[in-house]
Design an enzyme around this catalytic site. Structure first.
Site, PDB file in Angstrom:
ATOM      1  N   HIS A   1       0.856  -1.186   0.000  1.00 49.19           N
ATOM      2  CA  HIS A   1       0.000   0.000   0.000  1.00 49.19           C
ATOM      3  C   HIS A   1       0.895   1.239   0.000  1.00 49.19           C
ATOM      4  O   HIS A   1       2.124   1.134  -0.087  1.00 49.19           O
ATOM      5  CB  HIS A   1      -0.953  -0.033   1.200  1.00 49.19           C
ATOM      6  CG  HIS A   1      -0.273  -0.294   2.515  1.00 49.19           C
ATOM      7  ND1 HIS A   1       0.650   0.583   3.055  1.00 49.19           N
ATOM      8  CD2 HIS A   1      -0.332  -1.343   3.369  1.00 49.19           C
ATOM      9  CE1 HIS A   1       1.084   0.104   4.199  1.00 49.19           C
ATOM     10  NE2 HIS A   1       0.520  -1.082   4.408  1.00 49.19           N
TER      11      HIS A   1
ATOM     12  N   GLY B   1       1.919   3.107   2.286  1.00 41.54           N
ATOM     13  CA  GLY B   1       2.962   3.117   3.327  1.00 41.54           C
ATOM     14  C   GLY B   1       4.238   2.482   2.796  1.00 41.54           C
ATOM     15  O   GLY B   1       5.342   3.044   2.913  1.00 41.54           O
ATOM     16  N   HIS B   2       4.081   1.289   2.195  1.00 42.10           N
ATOM     17  CA  HIS B   2       5.247   0.621   1.600  1.00 42.10           C
ATOM     18  C   HIS B   2       5.823   1.471   0.464  1.00 42.10           C
ATOM     19  O   HIS B   2       7.035   1.591   0.319  1.00 42.10           O
ATOM     20  CB  HIS B   2       4.849  -0.739   1.013  1.00 42.10           C
ATOM     21  CG  HIS B   2       4.267  -1.705   1.998  1.00 42.10           C
ATOM     22  ND1 HIS B   2       2.941  -2.049   2.000  1.00 42.10           N
ATOM     23  CD2 HIS B   2       4.834  -2.414   2.996  1.00 42.10           C
ATOM     24  CE1 HIS B   2       2.709  -2.934   2.948  1.00 42.10           C
ATOM     25  NE2 HIS B   2       3.838  -3.172   3.584  1.00 42.10           N
TER      26      HIS B   2
ATOM     27  N   GLY C   1       9.527   1.043   8.640  1.00 39.69           N
ATOM     28  CA  GLY C   1       8.549   2.046   9.064  1.00 39.69           C
ATOM     29  C   GLY C   1       8.415   2.105  10.575  1.00 39.69           C
ATOM     30  O   GLY C   1       8.521   1.092  11.270  1.00 39.69           O
TER      31      GLY C   1
ATOM     32  N   ASP D   1       5.772  -0.046  12.743  1.00 37.02           N
ATOM     33  CA  ASP D   1       6.204  -1.188  13.549  1.00 37.02           C
ATOM     34  C   ASP D   1       7.391  -0.722  14.397  1.00 37.02           C
ATOM     35  O   ASP D   1       8.535  -1.115  14.175  1.00 37.02           O
ATOM     36  CB  ASP D   1       6.580  -2.356  12.630  1.00 37.02           C
ATOM     37  CG  ASP D   1       5.404  -2.780  11.762  1.00 37.02           C
ATOM     38  OD1 ASP D   1       4.589  -3.567  12.240  1.00 37.02           O
ATOM     39  OD2 ASP D   1       5.292  -2.288  10.621  1.00 37.02           O
TER      40      ASP D   1
ATOM     41  N   GLN E   1       9.539  -3.252  16.219  1.00 37.16           N
ATOM     42  CA  GLN E   1      10.360  -3.995  15.255  1.00 37.16           C
ATOM     43  C   GLN E   1      11.609  -3.193  14.894  1.00 37.16           C
ATOM     44  O   GLN E   1      12.728  -3.719  14.894  1.00 37.16           O
ATOM     45  CB  GLN E   1       9.517  -4.254  14.007  1.00 37.16           C
ATOM     46  CG  GLN E   1      10.296  -4.748  12.807  1.00 37.16           C
ATOM     47  CD  GLN E   1       9.363  -5.131  11.671  1.00 37.16           C
ATOM     48  OE1 GLN E   1       8.748  -6.181  11.723  1.00 37.16           O
ATOM     49  NE2 GLN E   1       9.255  -4.311  10.656  1.00 37.16           N
TER      50      GLN E   1
ATOM     51  N   ARG F   1      -3.519  -5.172   6.775  1.00 39.11           N
ATOM     52  CA  ARG F   1      -4.646  -5.837   7.445  1.00 39.11           C
ATOM     53  C   ARG F   1      -5.935  -5.019   7.387  1.00 39.11           C
ATOM     54  O   ARG F   1      -7.009  -5.542   7.690  1.00 39.11           O
ATOM     55  CB  ARG F   1      -4.294  -6.139   8.906  1.00 39.11           C
ATOM     56  CG  ARG F   1      -3.219  -7.214   9.071  1.00 39.11           C
ATOM     57  CD  ARG F   1      -3.020  -7.574  10.538  1.00 39.11           C
ATOM     58  NE  ARG F   1      -2.129  -8.712  10.706  1.00 39.11           N
ATOM     59  CZ  ARG F   1      -0.816  -8.616  10.803  1.00 39.11           C
ATOM     60  NH1 ARG F   1      -0.233  -7.441  10.733  1.00 39.11           N
ATOM     61  NH2 ARG F   1      -0.069  -9.709  10.967  1.00 39.11           N
TER      62      ARG F   1
END
Ligand code: AMP
Length: 283
Positions: free
Chosen positions: A32, A34-35, A148, A151, A154, A188
């Protein structure tokens, strides 16, 4: 743009560009905006001389819930088009059996930052993330990688991995990309019911209000309580955690002059959404 499905194909595609700047953007697909933003940032970082590599790999090892893995959207054709439009040079799209030997027996566990927030709710998740990212780092051997802040935990764990294992790669954290209504973009989101999709922007509204309250001196407890009650007021929503922690070590805030992080995970029906906001005190 070139595509590699095996490790050998990837090595062959990257052999001629060793010595140049190589910027890696790891993803699990269902791409999307964001990616896409991460990939465009990678393109700028790599410049005309460098190369951008994106990986699209739904990593089974980081899923603690088989249902979540089975329901994860997969859109390989659209993903390739997105990569192409963002200026990616090489897409690595392996299958699980290309990535992992059936009798693999090495694990990679971070033991401090992974014990809280999502790590506490999703056993084995971050060990799976560290393993796959380490493998991608070894396969691609990038000079830089972009992750990003969506996360956030992460990213903090991967920074620790790079530091503690002396991995010679510079990590870059990208700001969270949101829809116009404030909802953090996520693969999601397409699984949300219409009612939950309509209610989901409450997360960011509550986080922003919390950031203002915290800046003005509200206690961590009060801030978390308010966010939690806003989420609990939505039909079918169950917060997994709402926590205010130190932004770097992800444990309890001990020094209010340092940046804090308000992090949320909540089930909207079956779908677990995460979001966060960085906080500072004005007083
Ligand atoms: P994923 O495919 O969910 O594993 O995400 C791949 C990368 O994209 C990770 O570094 C994520 O943090 C990042 N990412 C996913 N969604 C967003 C977003 N809305 N804003 C910024 N980065 C994101």
């Amino acid at each position: 743009m070139q595509t590699a499905c095996t490790k050998e194909e990837l090595r062959a595609l990257l052999a001629p560009v060793r010595g140049k700047r190589i910027v890696l953007v790891p993803t699990m697909g269902a791409l999307h905006e964001g990616h896409a933003t991460l990939m465009r940032q990678a393109r700028i970082l790599a410049g005309d001389e460098g190369r951008v590599v994106a990986s699209v790999f739904l990593n089974p090892v980081q899923f603690d819930n088989a249902g979540d893995l089975a329901a994860y959207p997969q859109t390989p054709e659209e993903d390739l088009a997105t990569c192409r439009s963002c200026g990616v040079d090489v897409v690595f799209m392996p299958t699980p059996d290309v990535m992992y030997c059936a009798d693999r027996s090495i694990t990679l566990e971070e033991t401090h930052l992974s014990t809280v927030l999502c790590g506490a709710c999703r056993p084995g998740h971050f060990a799976g993330v560290c393993l796959v990212v380490n493998k991608l780092f070894n396969l691609v051997q990038p000079t830089d990688a972009i992750f990003g802040k969506k996360d956030y935990q992460q990213l903090a764990i991967l920074r620790r991995m790079v530091r503690d294992l002396d991995i010679p790669i510079t990590l870059h954290g990208a700001e969270i990309v949101r829809g116009e209504d404030g909802l953090a973009l996520s693969s999601r989101n397409v699984r949300l019911t219409p009612a939950h999709r309509a209610a989901a922007p409450t997360i960011y509204r509550a986080l922003k209000a919390a950031a203002e309250a915290y800046a003005a001196g509200a206690s961590a407890d009060a801030v978390c309580r308010n966010v939690r009650s806003e989420l609990e007021a939505i039909d079918g929503v169950r917060p997994d955690y709402v926590e205010l922690v130190d932004a770097e070590n992800l444990h309890a805030v001990t020094d209010e002059k340092r940046m804090a992080l308000l992090a949320v995970a909540a089930f909207f029906g079956e779908v677990r959404l995460i979001d966060n906001i960085e906080l500072t005190r004005n007083v």
